[in-house]
Design an enzyme around this catalytic site. Structure first.
Site, PDB file in Angstrom:
ATOM      1  N   GLY A 135       0.830  -1.203   0.000  1.00  0.00           N
ATOM      2  CA  GLY A 135       0.000   0.000   0.000  1.00  0.00           C
ATOM      3  C   GLY A 135       0.855   1.240   0.000  1.00  0.00           C
ATOM      4  N   ASN A 136       0.253   2.370   0.285  1.00  0.00           N
ATOM      5  CA  ASN A 136       1.019   3.615   0.418  1.00  0.00           C
ATOM      6  C   ASN A 136       0.352   4.496   1.464  1.00  0.00           C
ATOM      7  OD1 ASN A 136      -0.804   5.676  -0.960  1.00  0.00           O
ATOM      8  ND2 ASN A 136      -0.603   4.133  -2.582  1.00  0.00           N
TER       9      ASN A 136
END
Ligand code: CTP
Ligand code: CA
Length: 226
Positions: free
Chosen positions: A33-34
């Site tokens: 993810g980020n």
């Protein structure tokens, strides 16, 4: 409430906003993810609704309530799911504002079963490139007015103008991340670039910034379509 319909800067326009991160699964329990919180994109969706638009919000995995006044929220997880939802919604849209932090890569293979640790050895994960949602839209013969975002740690103006051109955008909103500003903060600052102009929106809370962004988008949209 009545004032938000019919007489706003985006009255009678369909606006699609994407927001938040994407999650790319590695196996049933892990993902890439980020750090996008979705706050900026949700603020943009709220501001567009306040300006009278019919707003479709395509949201990656975030923990935010839908803003008041939006017509529709579509929740997605991966970049591929976001692309499908955005392309579908954009068939009817006048403006697309891409505030999502789309993962550039995904695991080349998603393991059906939880990967087991191999003690004492490095793990190598092969990544495949994700489709570019904005570029796929601008490649279509007819497409909405396209507004991108660019979060940069350095050379903000150069990279932002490069993306404006390369992705065939009408406008790009650039911000410097790191140095205590950007993804998880309540405040932000943006510089807007378009083919023959730019404007600085100084640091303020994301709701105020989103309203200023929407005012400029409405102005540029009307100039472009005039
Ligand atoms: N974007 C997109 N599809 C992708 C990646 C990005 O539509 N697969 C959009 C983002 O929503 C944003 C804009 O493109 O509006 C710029 O994203 P950014 O990550 O800054 O650009 P990239 O071209 O991926 O360049 P880099 O990450 O190398 O800076
Ligand atoms: Ca990227």
């Amino acid at each position: 409430l009545l004032a938000s319909f019919g007489d706003g800067a985006l009255a009678r326009l369909n606006v699609v906003v994407s927001a938040g991160p994407t999650f790319e699964d590695i196996d049933p329990v892990r993902f890439i993810g980020n750090r996008s919180s979705g706050k900026m994109g949700f603020a943009v969706a709220a501001a567009a609704a306040q300006a009278g638009a019919r707003v479709t919000l395509v949201a990656g995995p975030v923990s935010l309530a839908a803003p008041a006044g939006i017509a529709r929220r579509i929740d997605v997880r991966s970049a591929a799911q976001m692309q499908a939802a955005v392309l579908d919604a954009c068939a009817q849209a006048d403006i697309y504002i891409a505030a999502a932090a789309v993962g550039d890569y995904r695991p080349a293979e998603v393991a059906e079963r939880k990967l087991k640790k191999q003690a004492g050895a490095d793990m190598v994960l092969k990544l495949a490139e994700n489709p570019d949602i904005l570029a796929s839209l601008s490649a279509q013969p007819t497409h909405p007015f396209l507004v991108g975002f660019a979060a940069e740690t350095h050379e903000v103006a150069n990279y932002a103008r490069g993306k404006l051109q390369r992705k065939g955008l009408d406008m790009i909103a650039a911000n410097r991340v790191g140095e205590g500003m950007g993804f998880e903060t309540a405040d932000n600052a943006l510089t807007l670039y378009w083919a023959d102009g730019e404007v600085e929106l100084p640091r303020t809370d994301k709701a105020a910034l989103a309203r200023q962004l929407i005012a400029h988008v409405a102005e540029r949209y009307k100039t472009a379509r005039a």
